[in-house]
Design a protein around this motif. Structure first.
Motif, PDB file in Angstrom:
ATOM      1  N   ILE A  75       0.851  -1.185   0.000  1.00  0.00           N
ATOM      2  CA  ILE A  75       0.000   0.000   0.000  1.00  0.00           C
ATOM      3  C   ILE A  75       0.889   1.239   0.000  1.00  0.00           C
ATOM      4  O   ILE A  75       1.828   1.333   0.790  1.00  0.00           O
ATOM      5  N   GLY A  76       0.600   2.159  -0.898  1.00  0.00           N
ATOM      6  CA  GLY A  76       1.340   3.409  -0.965  1.00  0.00           C
ATOM      7  C   GLY A  76       0.434   4.586  -0.661  1.00  0.00           C
ATOM      8  O   GLY A  76      -0.656   4.703  -1.232  1.00  0.00           O
ATOM      9  N   PHE A  77       0.864   5.458   0.242  1.00  0.00           N
ATOM     10  CA  PHE A  77       0.102   6.651   0.606  1.00  0.00           C
ATOM     11  C   PHE A  77       0.728   7.881  -0.050  1.00  0.00           C
ATOM     12  O   PHE A  77       1.950   8.009  -0.123  1.00  0.00           O
ATOM     13  N   ASN A  78      -0.121   8.795  -0.507  1.00  0.00           N
ATOM     14  CA  ASN A  78       0.331  10.041  -1.128  1.00  0.00           C
ATOM     15  C   ASN A  78       1.261   9.770  -2.315  1.00  0.00           C
ATOM     16  O   ASN A  78       2.290  10.421  -2.487  1.00  0.00           O
ATOM     17  N   VAL A  79       0.896   8.786  -3.116  1.00  0.00           N
ATOM     18  CA  VAL A  79       1.718   8.418  -4.271  1.00  0.00           C
ATOM     19  C   VAL A  79       1.039   8.878  -5.556  1.00  0.00           C
ATOM     20  O   VAL A  79      -0.163   9.155  -5.593  1.00  0.00           O
ATOM     21  N   ASP A  80       1.824   8.969  -6.608  1.00  0.00           N
ATOM     22  CA  ASP A  80       1.276   9.293  -7.921  1.00  0.00           C
ATOM     23  C   ASP A  80       1.600   8.169  -8.894  1.00  0.00           C
ATOM     24  O   ASP A  80       2.169   7.141  -8.507  1.00  0.00           O
ATOM     25  N   GLN A  81       1.287   8.367 -10.156  1.00  0.00           N
ATOM     26  CA  GLN A  81       1.449   7.290 -11.138  1.00  0.00           C
ATOM     27  C   GLN A  81       2.911   6.948 -11.414  1.00  0.00           C
ATOM     28  O   GLN A  81       3.218   5.905 -11.986  1.00  0.00           O
ATOM     29  N   TYR A  82       3.840   7.820 -11.000  1.00  0.00           N
ATOM     30  CA  TYR A  82       5.259   7.572 -11.245  1.00  0.00           C
ATOM     31  C   TYR A  82       5.979   7.002 -10.022  1.00  0.00           C
ATOM     32  O   TYR A  82       7.182   6.753 -10.076  1.00  0.00           O
ATOM     33  N   SER A  83       5.268   6.830  -8.940  1.00  0.00           N
ATOM     34  CA  SER A  83       5.889   6.323  -7.718  1.00  0.00           C
ATOM     35  C   SER A  83       6.359   4.882  -7.908  1.00  0.00           C
ATOM     36  O   SER A  83       5.668   4.064  -8.532  1.00  0.00           O
ATOM     37  N   LEU A  84       7.529   4.576  -7.375  1.00  0.00           N
ATOM     38  CA  LEU A  84       8.083   3.231  -7.455  1.00  0.00           C
ATOM     39  C   LEU A  84       7.902   2.519  -6.126  1.00  0.00           C
ATOM     40  O   LEU A  84       8.421   2.962  -5.100  1.00  0.00           O
ATOM     41  N   PHE A  85       7.183   1.440  -6.155  1.00  0.00           N
ATOM     42  CA  PHE A  85       6.952   0.673  -4.934  1.00  0.00           C
ATOM     43  C   PHE A  85       8.204  -0.140  -4.588  1.00  0.00           C
ATOM     44  O   PHE A  85       8.902  -0.635  -5.483  1.00  0.00           O
ATOM     45  N   PRO A  86       8.486  -0.307  -3.288  1.00  0.00           N
ATOM     46  CA  PRO A  86       9.698  -1.027  -2.862  1.00  0.00           C
ATOM     47  C   PRO A  86       9.542  -2.546  -2.955  1.00  0.00           C
ATOM     48  O   PRO A  86       9.445  -3.256  -1.954  1.00  0.00           O
ATOM     49  N   MET A  87       9.510  -3.047  -4.178  1.00  0.00           N
ATOM     50  CA  MET A  87       9.337  -4.481  -4.379  1.00  0.00           C
ATOM     51  C   MET A  87      10.176  -4.956  -5.560  1.00  0.00           C
ATOM     52  O   MET A  87      10.545  -4.177  -6.429  1.00  0.00           O
ATOM     53  N   LYS A  88      10.483  -6.237  -5.550  1.00  0.00           N
ATOM     54  CA  LYS A  88      11.239  -6.863  -6.624  1.00  0.00           C
ATOM     55  C   LYS A  88      10.515  -8.128  -7.071  1.00  0.00           C
ATOM     56  O   LYS A  88       9.788  -8.758  -6.290  1.00  0.00           O
TER      57      LYS A  88
END
Length: 256
Positions: A75-88
């Motif tokens: 879950i990402g808060f205050n993110v936009d369409q360019y945000s990179l989630f911390p996952m691999k």
């Protein structure tokens, strides 16, 4: 909403510590308007409810699990369409020519490394490989330490080109049910008697959206994920009318 109210909002979810950590992220995101990500993957029951809460508090929220129709997501808060989630994304290749590994084999191998289930997302098993999403803080540990699954040797590699990923596959069927009660639906999708379905529910062998249930009259709805121990996992599709005898005609997608 205070912490106790937040935790009680997810009263069917057993891991109260995980919900407590989620509350801290939610509160900080609301106060600071900064981009924040959870350190754990959450099932649909959790991220869908958090999405509603975020909308009520004007927090830009996005969930991500990489695969199409991902169930377990960060879950990402205050993110936009360019945000990179911390996952691999990892590819786990079965190197043995004499064994066929299932979803539970790959799952068990990663958890045997001492990694909790909420640190990785969905699994897709395709031919002799498994693809899974993990939080970025554990991916190097998995790369280094996962070299066997049972008696089978394996190779783990990092996938950077996401276009190469397979998608979740389903077997589609149409069932006829007299009602949306869980025991009625299970009876049909598992091809067992109604009483057997009720026994499965009563013995906590049935989950709806990853939450165990033990009441036979719980009603299911479209997009619910039904897991029946020993029978598989199913996604409830849309209602597509009724039969001549008045039974509900319902689409069921069984995970392969």
């Amino acid at each position: 909403m205070n912490k106790n109210e937040f935790i009680n909002y997810f009263n069917e979810y057993d891991d109260k510590n995980s919900i407590s950590l989620l509350y801290d992220k939610f509160l900080l995101a609301n106060k600071t308007n900064k981009e924040l990500f959870t350190n754990e993957f959450y099932p649909p029951y959790i991220w869908s409810k958090v999405s509603r809460l975020a909308n009520n508090h004007s927090i830009a929220l996005k969930t991500e699990g990489i695969f199409e129709l991902s169930e377990r997501r960060l879950i990402g808060f205050n993110v936009d369409q360019y945000s990179l989630f911390p996952m691999k994304v990892l590819k786990i290749e079965n190197k043995s020519k004499f064994s066929i590994l299932s979803h539970k084999d790959y799952l068990g191998a990663i958890m045997a490394l001492g990694i909790k289930r909420n640190k990785f997302g969905d699994f897709i098993v395709n031919e002799n490989c498994c693809y899974t999403v993990v939080h970025e803080d554990i991916y190097e540990y998995v790369l280094t330490n996962l070299n066997k699954i049972g008696n089978s040797s394996c190779k783990v590699s990092l996938i950077e080109n996401l276009e190469l990923l397979p998608q979740v596959s389903f077997n589609r069927q149409i069932i006829l049910v007299s009602s949306d009660r869980i025991d009625c639906v299970i009876s049909s999708i598992c091809n067992i008697s109604r009483s057997k379905a009720q026994d499965l529910v009563a013995s906590s062998k049935v989950m709806i959206n990853y939450i165990e249930i033990n009441e036979k009259d719980v009603l299911i709805k479209e997009k619910d994920i039904i897991t029946v121990r020993g029978y598989g996992k199913f996604r409830i599709g849309e209602n597509i009318g009724t039969s001549l005898k008045g039974k509900l005609r319902k689409e069921i997608l069984k995970y392969v």
